[in-house]
Write an enzyme that holds these catalytic residues in place. Structure first.
Site, PDB file in Angstrom:
ATOM      1  N   GLU A 276       0.829  -1.211   0.000  1.00  7.04           N
ATOM      2  CA  GLU A 276       0.000   0.000   0.000  1.00  7.04           C
ATOM      3  C   GLU A 276       0.865   1.263   0.000  1.00  7.04           C
ATOM      4  OE1 GLU A 276      -2.662   0.169   3.332  1.00  7.04           O
ATOM      5  OE2 GLU A 276      -1.079  -0.011   4.799  1.00  7.04           O
ATOM      6  N   LEU A 290      -0.067   6.700   4.417  1.00  8.40           N
ATOM      7  CA  LEU A 290       0.425   6.700   3.039  1.00  8.40           C
ATOM      8  C   LEU A 290       0.505   8.124   2.509  1.00  8.40           C
ATOM      9  CD1 LEU A 290      -1.688   3.651   1.904  1.00  8.40           C
ATOM     10  CD2 LEU A 290       0.608   3.693   2.923  1.00  8.40           C
ATOM     11  N   ASP A 394      -9.532   2.686  -1.205  1.00  6.11           N
ATOM     12  CA  ASP A 394      -9.869   3.022   0.182  1.00  6.11           C
ATOM     13  C   ASP A 394     -10.802   4.236   0.252  1.00  6.11           C
ATOM     14  OD1 ASP A 394      -9.822   2.638   2.883  1.00  6.11           O
ATOM     15  OD2 ASP A 394      -7.748   3.266   3.186  1.00  6.11           O
ATOM     16  N   GLU A 397     -15.921   7.658   2.513  1.00  8.52           N
ATOM     17  CA  GLU A 397     -16.927   8.015   3.537  1.00  8.52           C
ATOM     18  C   GLU A 397     -16.814   9.452   4.021  1.00  8.52           C
ATOM     19  OE1 GLU A 397     -14.322   6.163   4.078  1.00  8.52           O
ATOM     20  OE2 GLU A 397     -14.850   4.074   4.295  1.00  8.52           O
ATOM     21  N   ARG A 445     -13.969  -0.725   1.378  1.00  7.88           N
ATOM     22  CA  ARG A 445     -14.702  -0.830   2.646  1.00  7.88           C
ATOM     23  C   ARG A 445     -15.967   0.042   2.585  1.00  7.88           C
ATOM     24  NH1 ARG A 445     -11.422   2.989   7.113  1.00  7.88           N
ATOM     25  NH2 ARG A 445     -12.144   4.914   6.169  1.00  7.88           N
ATOM     26  N   ASP A 462     -11.491  -1.462   9.132  1.00 10.98           N
ATOM     27  CA  ASP A 462     -10.375  -1.460  10.079  1.00 10.98           C
ATOM     28  C   ASP A 462     -10.773  -2.000  11.439  1.00 10.98           C
ATOM     29  OD1 ASP A 462      -9.320  -0.099   7.936  1.00 10.98           O
ATOM     30  OD2 ASP A 462      -9.343   1.863   8.916  1.00 10.98           O
TER      31      ASP A 462
END
Lengths: 672, 672
Positions: A276, A290, A394, A397, A445, A462
């Site tokens: 990642e 990251l 990723d 949201e 997710r 997570d």
């Protein structure tokens, strides 16, 4: 769907079942006006509503298939409901708003005290939703998610991030009732589905929804099939997935690849390596984060292009990472800014979002130019052309609702929940345009209605690196089962969990139990977690790597069976991991079980999710004879049994008459 | 009060000030139906409301001094409001419910962004209520009262007892606005006063209240005077109170009296000894609790009758303890049960309440026979006849609302808040019947509208034994100031705080700072706390007892001044402890100050409420010259100043021209 007039009201009946009864004395429809207050802090939302008006629409007039609803006979019509058949068993209630001021809608559907309810997206704490209410708003799921635990308390205190039972990356305004119907609300606004009342389910939506869809069926599998058609099905898994585990490694080129080679040398079957940190890293107080500038970091992975090629020759794939945001201090940010590809604030400037000690612009996927640019420049050029075979897509949201304006002109409050499938669609289209659908695997997710159609694989988000009730290993099962019912066939999780905060560290035991479970999911993938150096890793000792090696072989061994399940998913929309009750609907004991699952129709898995146990109690559904995979013991269903449960032998049972019995029987003989 | 018709509505104007504007577009009145869920756990309530209907009464018709309110012109009248003048400045809005189904009422009073609001009973966290909402329901106030602290988390987790900023033993639906009006709502139901909106204050009441009273005045002191007349004033303090401190001791006869004698020998001026364990004790996990069987425990205090007599000859009074409940395992319980003096459940049995490892019956004060029995048998016979001069009349907040039925037939939900003044009235009447009003001193923490009339002295409830923001020493000041504005002239607290849980222990420093503050309150009283053995006590070292001795002498020295304040309280209803702004209304800097107070008009007290400080910053109001009592330094008001603040010299200032200057000037020369 039938519309029956009764004294002072009407009933809506579908397949002989009363869906809704409305009378002047007990109205089923309410409308109103609310002033919400929504604050975001790093993906955690504080949402308060002040309901100014909540008007019962006591008066109803039925004209053919239309219902006119008002406060009383003398006042103006607020809503017109139009009934429409989708099929003999399925219907839609179109809702026409007559008063433009309204922004709150409540409907009460008939319920019985003993009803069970499932769905509402990917729910991590409770599979049967009865007895609780579920706010539906995509967000961080929380750390701890249980107000009685220290870690939740500290997460709330320091990061507003503790969360609660209903917080999820992937909510969806759709549920299945044990009365053999499914209900879906066509709205992307904030909603709250309340299943607490003995006589009704009350659905609250922060707009007047376009429609409600009602599906009925004679079996739960048929309902699932219908929903999967309605929301879209995923492509089959790529062939390379079956090769083994995807190792999550993020120590830069030398560290990551040498550790992969070590794992292979120790017998681990490796399908891929997921780095990642391929685009670089950033140190924050949360851990290593990251660098959100989605392109190959030649500094961190100097020979990545060649590495990818040589790995592919060995049938090992490389996976990367991407999110729908760009950090202010990256190279892509000024380019996207110059092209006006970001969502903006009132002043027309890029609306920056705090992701935890760094700020990002939000790529505005309602702008066709943004979509094209992200697909072409990031996904196709920077990732697919490099030879990347998959990635974690990723986030999704974090769309703020205050002072953020989108290209399509729609209020961010209504686009917030719509964002995850928009983000998924950008990924899916970029892949499809290259003719690589079914070959490239990305996983997300965040989700909402429509995710099914675009996202080929869910990942459970997570978890804490522990066995905690509301944020540990067992919540992954609940997430797989609830999302699976709504047409998401593929689900997996970070092996070992992710979040290590406030002294919570991953142990060898947690890691190994998680491997045991992941072996019986569509995809095995490890994660180093947010603080790799402080947490147990797969290659930290000889026995763990040997255990992982063996379990990856079991996973590979099951390929024919998994491919069979993939075909079922493709043809019927059945999820790979299924709640027990969809195959055993006569056995009501199965209706609340959320820590066991059917891996396809024939294999029952009951992952161990507590510390220090040597045996485990499992419920085996009735009217079936079960074989314990590990000792070939035959057990009649309809009872709880306690079995030995050492690490490496997760409680696992198959149906005696399974056509796959031979495959299953061979499992214990597989060595590392 | 003027009622002006305007386009599409009306305005209510009092003293040139718009109290309320109602139009079809912005209605000020809403009615509805709600289903609440109220759970009690040891005095902590979990309260949830489900609002089924909230109807804006958009349509209004004014007929003389009557307003008819409805949803619209064609629908039936829901409320009739009748305006009535109480005086040229004061009015009452009578509210007549036309629809018997209604059980929710909301009214919006006009507000300005910059308004301040005070009152709502005894508020412990926030003095200025603007920007927050305040549920009004008498209950345990919480332990910690701050969701970011460990002690609150643990109290929530283990005892559902953490509480929040608005929890109080003494709520009251009355507030004062900086717009020089006071508003009181005539209802005992649950209420929630919301001061968050810039344009209005929204008052929510869980019934249709009988009326709203509006008082206006040209000064805040005049408003206080009016409210104190409205709610009733307290008798003057008994003469014996001025003698010094009341020592709280509960170690049984030998321990308690010998420690008192030791204190006297060390120079402590003692007005009384308060033995709350006079009726016996019970050990629980919370600490030593009392045995709730309200009569002299001859086992614990063998010679109490003679002791009381001999103490009185030395001008030292004995104080006891009583609550409005009787424990199941006591001697009085079966007697009261046989006489049907308790509240009952659906089965007609005594409704038992859990007080923390023991159960009690609730003495039903709506039953005249209960009142007579408690007055005669408990208060007069068991206490006054024994020679008791005062007591803590504890509790009153625990009336459950589920499955509890009262003699007067009124719903316990409506009687819950009414209970504290009922309990106060039983005490006050028992005393009055013996001709002892003003001679006997009881003190209460629970309160509600009407407490003013019956309860001669408030006590601030159970603080934590610390300096914490929401449950420590400083909250006592906030409680004194807010309750004082509503006509409660006398307030004091447990010196050193009370609650020691989860490792929180009282230190010498906390105890001594609390003594410093208590010296400048109407009554000094120590408390050993819930776990005496683990917490610092007044006689634990020589320097502390010397310090206490000196401060009791300062308290005694101020007797003439305190008597002057008592006269003011009696004649005008002014509280002894007053917010700065009532004397300095031109100085807006004073409007939010909640950790300083005026001790009468002439003395400003700024108690130290932080650990380890050697100096303290104080705001001195403008247009006054102040003298620092401890060093005679003269300071111009209108500024913050930092002064030395050693223990024993709480920051203390008097007005330069005070007629009491000589008395104040002598304070530093008082030794122990």
């Amino acid at each position: 769907m039938k519309l029956n007039q009764i004294d002072h009201g009407f009933q809506i009946i579908q397949n002989e079942q009363v869906l809704l009864t409305h009378t002047s004395f007990n109205p089923a429809f309410f409308v109103g006006i609310g002033n919400e207050k929504i604050d975001i802090y790093r993906g955690n939302f504080s949402i308060e509503d002040s309901v100014v008006e909540r008007i019962p629409l006591k008066y109803s007039k039925v004209i053919d298939n239309e219902i006119h609803l008002a406060y009383d006979a003398m006042t103006s019509t607020q809503l017109i409901i139009r009934l429409d058949s989708l099929s003999p068993q399925d219907s839609q209630l179109f809702i026409e708003q007559q008063n433009p001021q309204l922004n709150r809608f409540w409907i009460r559907l008939a319920a019985q005290q003993e009803d069970k309810v499932w769905g509402c997206g990917e729910q991590m704490s409770y599979f049967n939703l009865r007895g609780r209410h579920f706010p539906l708003w995509t967000s961080e799921p929380g750390v701890g998610r249980d107000k009685t635990t220290e870690i939740t308390f500290l997460s709330d205190k320091h990061n507003k991030a503790g969360g609660d039972y209903y917080h999820t990356n992937y909510p969806q305004p759709t549920f299945i009732s044990s009365q053999y119907y499914a209900c879906h609300v066509n709205s992307t606004s904030y909603a709250d589905f309340d299943f607490r009342h003995p006589d009704y389910h009350e659905l609250q939506i922060w707009e007047i929804p376009k429609s409600l869809e009602i599906y009925t069926a004679l079996s739960f599998l048929e309902l699932i099939e219908k929903l999967s058609l309605r929301f879209g099905r995923q492509p089959k898994l790529p062939e390379w997935i079956y090769n083994g585990v995807i190792l999550g490694l993020k120590g830069g080129e030398e560290n990551s690849f040498s550790r992969m080679e070590h794992a292979i040398a120790q017998g681990v079957s490796v399908a891929g390596i997921w780095c990642e940190d391929w685009a670089g890293i950033r140190q924050t107080s949360f851990g290593k984060r990251l660098f959100w500038d989605w392109k190959w970091s030649k500094k961190r992975y100097p020979n990545l292009d060649n590495k990818i090629k040589s790995l592919r020759e060995r049938n090992i794939r490389f996976l990367a990472y991407v999110s729908p945001y760009l950090c202010e201090d990256g190279e892509l940010y000024p380019i996207a800014k110059a092209k006006n590809l970001f969502a903006v604030n009132k002043q027309g400037e890029v609306a920056l979002v705090d992701f935890g000690e760094f700020n990002c612009g939000v790529l505005d996927f309602t702008n066709p130019e943004t979509r094209e640019w992200v697909k072409k420049e990031i996904i196709q050029k920077n990732m697919l052309d490099l030879g990347v075979s998959g990635w974690m897509a990723d986030f999704g949201e974090y769309l703020p609702t205050n002072d953020l304006y989108l290209h399509n002109g729609i209020d961010a409050k209504l686009m917030h929940n719509a964002w995850p499938p928009l983000w998924a669609s950008v990924n899916a289209e970029a892949i499809a345009e290259k003719g690589l659908t079914g070959e490239i695997m990305f996983f997300m997710r965040a989700g909402f209605t429509g995710t099914q159609k675009y996202c080929p694989m869910l990942w459970a988000g997570d978890q804490c690196v522990d066995f905690s009730r509301h944020d540990g290993l067992n919540t992954v099962i609940c997430g797989a089962l609830s999302s699976g019912l709504l047409g998401n066939a593929y689900h997996h999780s970070d092996i070992g969990g992710y979040t290590s905060l406030f002294g919570n560290r991953r142990t060898k035991e947690v890691f190994e139990r998680w491997v045991d479970m992941a072996t019986f999911t569509p995809m095995m993938r490890t994660h180093e977690g947010n603080r790799p150096d402080e947490n147990f890793q797969f290659d930290q000792d000889v026995s763990t790597i040997a255990h992982l090696a063996r379990m990856t072989r079991i996973y590979r061994h099951l390929t024919p069976y998994l491919k069979h399940l993939v075909n079922e998913a493709s043809e019927k929309g059945y999820p790979v991991q299924r709640p027990l009750f969809v195959h055993f609907e006569q056995d009501k004991n199965t209706y609340d079980i959320q820590d066991q699952y059917m891996y396809g129709a024939d294999l029952l898995v009951s992952p161990v999710h507590k510390q220090g146990v040597t045996e485990w109690t499992v419920y085996l559904p009735a009217q079936e004879t079960w074989i314990n995979v590990w000792n070939q013991q035959e057990i009649q269903g309809g009872q709880y049994i306690t079995v030995p449960a050492p690490i490496g032998q997760p409680p696992l049972f198959y149906r005696k008459n399974s056509q796959w019995a031979e495959l299953f029987t061979a499992i214990p003989s597989i060595s590392s």
